[in-house]
Design an enzyme around this catalytic site. Sequence first.
Site, PDB file in Angstrom:
ATOM      1  CG  ASP A  31      12.741  13.518 -11.492  1.00 43.06           C
ATOM      2  OD1 ASP A  31      12.781  14.721 -11.843  1.00 43.06           O
ATOM      3  OD2 ASP A  31      12.472  13.162 -10.330  1.00 43.06           O
ATOM      4  CE1 TYR A 145       1.777  19.687  -4.936  1.00 35.34           C
ATOM      5  CE2 TYR A 145       0.742  20.302  -2.868  1.00 35.34           C
ATOM      6  CZ  TYR A 145       1.499  19.414  -3.616  1.00 35.34           C
ATOM      7  OH  TYR A 145       1.954  18.251  -3.036  1.00 35.34           O
TER       8      TYR A 145
END
Length: 309
Positions: A31, A145
């Site tokens: 991450d 997106y």
Amino acid sequence: MRIVVTGGAGFIGSHLTEALLALGHKVVVIDNFITGSRKNLEHLAASDNLHIVEHDITKPIFLADKVERIYHLASPASPIDYQKLPIQTLKVGALGTHNLLGMAKAQKARILLASTSEVYGDPEIHPQHEGYWGHVNPVGPRGCYDESKRFAEALVVAYRDFHNVDTRIIRIFNTYGPRMRLNDGRVVPAFISQALKGEDLSVYGDGTQTRSFCYVSDLVRGMIKVMEEGDQNPINLGNPAEITIREFAERIMALTGSRARLSFGPLPQDDPKRRQPDISRAMSLLKWQPEVTLEDGLKKTIEWALKNV
């Protein structure tokens, strides 16, 4: 097994990481913490089976030790985030997915792409099944997106067909639960935080648009079943119990005891009017369906939010 979870510090990723550790697996969380939070993993920090790597997955990464499974969840997911980070969103869908598919190919690992119901756009059919191609505006405010996930799906299929990579694709419908960022703009945390603060609840449009809400533990259970028991075709994961946004707001106010009112504003461009998953494939292939009721899930989420608002 040794399992990679990208985006493992995010809302869904942290719950998945927790579940995989509980099953005895070793988990490598990758991450870059743009939208994820270390706080989501703090309660797991003592585990010897958890390894956290801070890295932007759009850049190549090499893991020396053998990996058997890869869950690719990395991506901004809320409209506030991906409209603020459109290029990063497109890059993680394209370059990030490409890098992880390369890892899966080299490691002979199975990879699961966490795609989204947004590949269906503002749907022309209802409910949405996996064979529907979608109704998406590629140059609208949600395009970065929607199209990043659509491209990621196409890339996964290309690696499946041309490199024989063992792949899975899930399309996640609205999911909620503890650890959602209360200011990320999505409807569940927005309504809960407004209700707890005594603010009016912000409803876009007239509130007749619908959503279907799945509690995070149900989703995670489904993700693991798809990885271990699913096939290589896309599969919807969500709760088919459909509710209007207005009804949902009223449910939140009742559960929180809020005396706030509804505040109506213009509907955002390309916002889906209806959203409901057809989960027939998940039910027949995996014997999976949601178990947590909306009321029980909201109570758990509100209980968590009270400590974090």
